[in-house]
Design an enzyme around this catalytic site. Structure first.
Site, PDB file in Angstrom:
ATOM      1  N   HIS A 255       0.848  -1.198   0.000  1.00  0.00           N
ATOM      2  CA  HIS A 255       0.000   0.000   0.000  1.00  0.00           C
ATOM      3  C   HIS A 255       0.874   1.235   0.000  1.00  0.00           C
ATOM      4  CE1 HIS A 255      -3.239   2.759   0.904  1.00  0.00           C
ATOM      5  NE2 HIS A 255      -4.088   1.764   0.684  1.00  0.00           N
ATOM      6  N   ASP A 310      -7.874  -5.534   0.288  1.00  0.00           N
ATOM      7  CA  ASP A 310      -8.416  -6.350  -0.803  1.00  0.00           C
ATOM      8  C   ASP A 310      -8.212  -7.843  -0.583  1.00  0.00           C
ATOM      9  OD1 ASP A 310      -9.524  -4.205  -2.128  1.00  0.00           O
ATOM     10  OD2 ASP A 310      -7.639  -3.700  -3.096  1.00  0.00           O
TER      11      ASP A 310
HETATM   12  N1  CMC Z   1       3.993  -7.934  -4.300  1.00  0.00           N
HETATM   13  C1  CMC Z   1       5.340  -7.978  -4.473  1.00  0.00           C
HETATM   14  N2  CMC Z   1       6.135  -6.895  -4.424  1.00  0.00           N
HETATM   15  C2  CMC Z   1       5.532  -5.709  -4.186  1.00  0.00           C
HETATM   16  C3  CMC Z   1       4.155  -5.594  -3.988  1.00  0.00           C
HETATM   17  C4  CMC Z   1       3.384  -6.772  -4.046  1.00  0.00           C
HETATM   18  N3  CMC Z   1       2.056  -6.747  -3.876  1.00  0.00           N
HETATM   19  N4  CMC Z   1       3.845  -4.306  -3.776  1.00  0.00           N
HETATM   20  C5  CMC Z   1       4.996  -3.621  -3.846  1.00  0.00           C
HETATM   21  N5  CMC Z   1       6.022  -4.475  -4.092  1.00  0.00           N
HETATM   22  C6  CMC Z   1       7.449  -4.129  -4.184  1.00  0.00           C
HETATM   23  C7  CMC Z   1       7.763  -3.455  -5.505  1.00  0.00           C
HETATM   24  O1  CMC Z   1       8.084  -4.402  -6.487  1.00  0.00           O
HETATM   25  C8  CMC Z   1       8.943  -2.598  -5.095  1.00  0.00           C
HETATM   26  O2  CMC Z   1      10.066  -3.427  -4.984  1.00  0.00           O
HETATM   27  P1  CMC Z   1      11.554  -2.889  -5.349  1.00  0.00           P
HETATM   28  O3  CMC Z   1      11.794  -1.718  -4.422  1.00  0.00           O
HETATM   29  O4  CMC Z   1      12.437  -4.043  -5.072  1.00  0.00           O
HETATM   30  O5  CMC Z   1      11.484  -2.475  -6.777  1.00  0.00           O
HETATM   31  C9  CMC Z   1       8.587  -2.153  -3.681  1.00  0.00           C
HETATM   32  O6  CMC Z   1       7.698  -3.151  -3.186  1.00  0.00           O
HETATM   33  C10 CMC Z   1       7.897  -0.797  -3.626  1.00  0.00           C
HETATM   34  O7  CMC Z   1       6.847  -0.798  -4.576  1.00  0.00           O
HETATM   35  P2  CMC Z   1       6.176   0.504  -5.155  1.00  0.00           P
HETATM   36  O8  CMC Z   1       5.508   0.152  -6.440  1.00  0.00           O
HETATM   37  O9  CMC Z   1       7.143   1.640  -5.163  1.00  0.00           O
HETATM   38  O10 CMC Z   1       5.130   0.836  -4.044  1.00  0.00           O
HETATM   39  P3  CMC Z   1       3.900   1.786  -4.230  1.00  0.00           P
HETATM   40  O11 CMC Z   1       3.680   2.483  -2.969  1.00  0.00           O
HETATM   41  O12 CMC Z   1       4.038   2.612  -5.437  1.00  0.00           O
HETATM   42  O13 CMC Z   1       2.778   0.675  -4.547  1.00  0.00           O
HETATM   43  C11 CMC Z   1       0.896  -0.625  -4.640  1.00  0.00           C
HETATM   44  C12 CMC Z   1       1.674   0.416  -3.830  1.00  0.00           C
HETATM   45  C13 CMC Z   1      -0.439  -0.852  -3.966  1.00  0.00           C
HETATM   46  C14 CMC Z   1       0.682  -0.145  -6.046  1.00  0.00           C
HETATM   47  C15 CMC Z   1       1.695  -1.959  -4.657  1.00  0.00           C
HETATM   48  O14 CMC Z   1       1.959  -2.392  -3.351  1.00  0.00           O
HETATM   49  C16 CMC Z   1       1.021  -3.064  -5.455  1.00  0.00           C
HETATM   50  O15 CMC Z   1       1.183  -3.119  -6.674  1.00  0.00           O
HETATM   51  N6  CMC Z   1       0.257  -3.992  -4.773  1.00  0.00           N
HETATM   52  C17 CMC Z   1      -0.423  -5.061  -5.453  1.00  0.00           C
HETATM   53  C18 CMC Z   1      -1.775  -4.570  -5.953  1.00  0.00           C
HETATM   54  C19 CMC Z   1      -2.737  -4.261  -4.818  1.00  0.00           C
HETATM   55  O16 CMC Z   1      -2.973  -5.069  -3.932  1.00  0.00           O
HETATM   56  N7  CMC Z   1      -3.353  -3.081  -4.874  1.00  0.00           N
HETATM   57  C20 CMC Z   1      -4.346  -2.651  -3.903  1.00  0.00           C
HETATM   58  C21 CMC Z   1      -3.844  -1.510  -3.122  1.00  0.00           C
HETATM   59  S1  CMC Z   1      -4.774  -1.136  -1.658  1.00  0.00           S
HETATM   60  C22 CMC Z   1      -6.421  -0.970  -2.053  1.00  0.00           C
HETATM   61  C23 CMC Z   1      -6.763   0.050  -3.091  1.00  0.00           C
HETATM   62  O17 CMC Z   1      -6.066   1.006  -3.352  1.00  0.00           O
HETATM   63  O18 CMC Z   1      -7.809  -0.139  -3.682  1.00  0.00           O
END
Ligand code: CMC
Length: 381
Positions: A255, A310
């Site tokens: 998140h 989720d």
């Molecule tokens: N599984 C594996 N690795 C992950 C995940 C995940 N679910 N989420 C983040 N990471 C890793 C990402 O690959 C990155 O790794 P590295 O630094 O080695 O490159 C690191 O964590 C930071 O990721 P980020 O993309 O910079 O983080 P963010 O704050 O931009 O992303 C997010 C937040 C929600 C987009 C992401 O965690 C994600 O893609 N989650 C999976 C999809 C999901 O469950 N979304 C629902 C979010 S909450 C409810 C809503 O908003 O509706």
């Protein structure tokens, strides 16, 4: 530069406070966990839209207003009934909301006019989703007479039979939990669209489009598909390892805001999922989610990745026997309250949202006539 606008405050708001220090979420100053325990979705929507809890009379009036708006203009009814059966319900819902604007007088741009459009949209979304779902199953639409709440109406209209009081309450809690979450991508989208003085239909249509993405609300469908693919608790580790080895993200984890500890909403969701599992005597989905939480945690918590709403929403919707692709429109139906609240709040002191960017492209190139251009070494796509 703020990639992904992380940490950027775009407006002042009185709607929702995410209190990271105390692991709490407050809707207009009220503890969300107390609302989930004692309130109803209708009351929570009233709070979000009008800024305070209603009196008995006000809540009765508001509930009547919602009931009166639970209908679709005939062109929208025809559109959702005849939509291709293979269409995704979230796309049908987005198209339906857009179509609701047709034929309406949208000239009044006051916050009050947008608020009353918002209430109409919010009230009619469950029916739009249910009519499509039943039509794709070859069943005729149901307009439940005597439904006592938004949650009961929705489940009844979807299934064609009245849900139990327990199922209704579980959906009501899901609606409350999903109703609002500060300046998330879809709320920001709604506000951005509305800041041009486009109408509430345009704003909510755009917000639904934003919610669909798998990094946002679409994760509740992906998480449910993950549970189904895993199917047995013994498969969790293998499934997670293969996803991570392929460089894929695990749905229902991570998140933007909750990087130092889990999302506070999980306390309510886990307890609800536990109750539903016990009532049904079926712990499978709950146990898979719990094992996922442990195993993904062991691999990724050092990166600040915890389960998000989720994951457990997917478990709860499994126990409520919601078709998997209905998870997302269910989220949209609930979140409409937050979208409307943000749009109306911003409209009261509107300023066009128009950020800027840092240009990093080429400079001062000279135009070469078409006939004199050479084939570039790499194609521009
Ligand atoms: N599984 C594996 N690795 C992950 C995940 C995940 N679910 N989420 C983040 N990471 C890793 C990402 O690959 C990155 O790794 P590295 O630094 O080695 O490159 C690191 O964590 C930071 O990721 P980020 O993309 O910079 O983080 P963010 O704050 O931009 O992303 C997010 C937040 C929600 C987009 C992401 O965690 C994600 O893609 N989650 C999976 C999809 C999901 O469950 N979304 C629902 C979010 S909450 C409810 C809503 O908003 O509706």
């Amino acid at each position: 530069m703020y990639p992904g606008l992380e940490g950027v405050e775009v407006k002042e708001s009185e709607i929702c406070f995410i209190d990271l220090e105390n692991s709490k979420i407050w809707y207009r100053g009220y503890d969300l966990e107390e609302l989930a325990q004692y309130s109803t979705y209708e009351e929570t929507v009233y709070l979000l839209l009008y800024g305070r809890l209603p009196t008995v009379g006000e809540l009765g009036e508001f509930s009547k207003k919602l009931a009166a708006h639970r209908r679709l203009p005939s062109h929208v009814y025809d559109l959702v009934t005849n939509a291709p059966k293979s269409g995704e319900p979230i796309d049908v819902l987005r198209t339906a909301v857009s179509a609701m604007a047709l034929g309406e007088d949208l000239s009044d741009k006051s916050p009050e006019a947008e608020l009353s459009r918002g209430v109409k949209i919010l009230a009619s979304m469950p029916l739009a989703v249910a009519v499509f779902h039943r039509a794709r199953d070859g069943q005729s639409a149901i307009t439940p007479e005597g439904a006592e709440s938004h949650a009961e109406y929705y489940l009844w209209a979807l299934r064609g039979e009245r849900p139990t009081a327990r199922e209704t309450r579980a959906m009501d809690v899901m609606f409350i939990i999903y109703a609002e979450h500060s300046m998330n991508n879809s709320a920001f989208t709604a506000v951005t669209v509305s800041s041009t003085l486009a109408d509430m239909y345009a704003a909510i249509t755009a917000a639904i489009a934003s919610l669909k993405g798998p990094l946002h609300g679409g994760a509740n469908v992906d998480a449910a598909r993950m549970l189904e693919e895993i199917n047995r608790i013994g498969n969790v580790e293998k499934w997670v390892d293969s996803q991570l080895a392929a460089g894929r993200r695990i749905p229902g984890f991570g998140h933007r805001i909750y990087k130092r500890g889990p999302d506070p909403r999980l306390r309510v969701l886990k307890s609800l999922a536990g109750d539903l599992a016990a009532e049904r005597g079926d712990y499978k989905w709950l146990e898979i989610a719990q094992r996922l939480e442990e195993y993904v945690g062991s691999k990724l918590s050092q990166k600040g990745i915890y389960p998000n709403t989720d994951l457990y929403a997917a478990v709860i919707f499994k126990y409520l026997q919601l078709p998997v692709d209905m998870n997302l429109p269910t989220f949209a139906i609930a979140r409409a309250a937050g979208w409307v609240a943000h749009v109306v709040e911003y409209r009261r002191a509107n300023r066009l949202i128009r950020p800027t960017e840092r240009y990093r492209g080429p400079a001062r190139l000279r135009y070469v006539p078409l006939s004199q251009r050479e084939t570039p070494t790499a194609s521009v796509g």
